[in-house]
Design an enzyme around this catalytic site. Structure first.
Site, PDB file in Angstrom:
ATOM      1  N   LYS A  93       0.856  -1.197   0.000  1.00 25.84           N
ATOM      2  CA  LYS A  93       0.000   0.000   0.000  1.00 25.84           C
ATOM      3  C   LYS A  93       0.885   1.238   0.000  1.00 25.84           C
ATOM      4  O   LYS A  93       2.076   1.149   0.330  1.00 25.84           O
ATOM      5  CB  LYS A  93      -0.940  -0.008   1.201  1.00 25.84           C
ATOM      6  N   ASP A 134      -4.263  -4.820   8.411  1.00 26.30           N
ATOM      7  CA  ASP A 134      -4.649  -4.587   7.016  1.00 26.30           C
ATOM      8  C   ASP A 134      -5.984  -5.228   6.625  1.00 26.30           C
ATOM      9  O   ASP A 134      -6.505  -4.973   5.550  1.00 26.30           O
ATOM     10  CB  ASP A 134      -3.545  -5.060   6.068  1.00 26.30           C
TER      11      ASP A 134
END
Length: 161
Positions: A93, A134
């Site tokens: 990310k 996450d």
């Protein structure tokens, strides 16, 4: 190569061909595994590593400037070499507060696989990557991991507390 011992070990060989590939589940501390085993975890491109297991990787292996100098992007993997092992930082990310996708995780895993195969890595230990802070689903992550690594002969150990 000695592996960490645990009474709650669960091993599953998910490949009909190369029987040396396996995914082993262990309860315990990832950082107690044998020093010959490489390690992996997920990070953001900004390399903040301020929460979760990432803080322990940051403390245990240092090398933040070395990681930043690699200038990796989302879908890549940054790598530190520590003694006889590699420490893999899967960049899944852009920023620490973002969420990865299964696609960015898969891209990072492919990059790690290439490095593992090129460098003859035989054992890899990691937490349930992408599934803590996450919020990815472990069943889907494990399926991706198995599909990508089943032809490598690498033993992957997944640690959880």
């Amino acid at each position: 190569m000695a592996a960490c011992e645990d009474e709650n070990e669960n091993s599953s060989n998910k490949n009909d061909g190369d029987t040396s590939f396996s995914v082993i589940h262990k309860k315990g501390d990832l950082f107690t595994c044998d020093f010959s085993e490489s390690l992996a975890h997920c990070v953001s491109k900004d390399l903040r590593m301020g929460k979760g297991i990432a803080t322990l990787f940051k403390q245990n292996f240092q090398g933040l400037s070395e990681l930043k100098a690699q200038a990796k992007d989302v879908g890549d993997v940054a790598v530190l070499k520590r003694d006889e092992r590699f420490v893999y930082y899967l960049i899944t990310k852009s920023r620490y507060f973002d969420r990865p996708t299964y696609e960015t995780l898969e891209d990072s895993l492919k990059a790690m696989k290439t490095h593992c195969v090129t460098n003859n890595v035989k054992a890899l230990s990691m937490p349930k990557i992408g599934c803590g802070l996450d919020k990815l689903e472990w069943d889907q992550v494990e399926a991706i991991l198995t599909r990508l690594f089943q032809d490598t002969g690498i033993v992957i150990t997944i640690y959880s507390f």
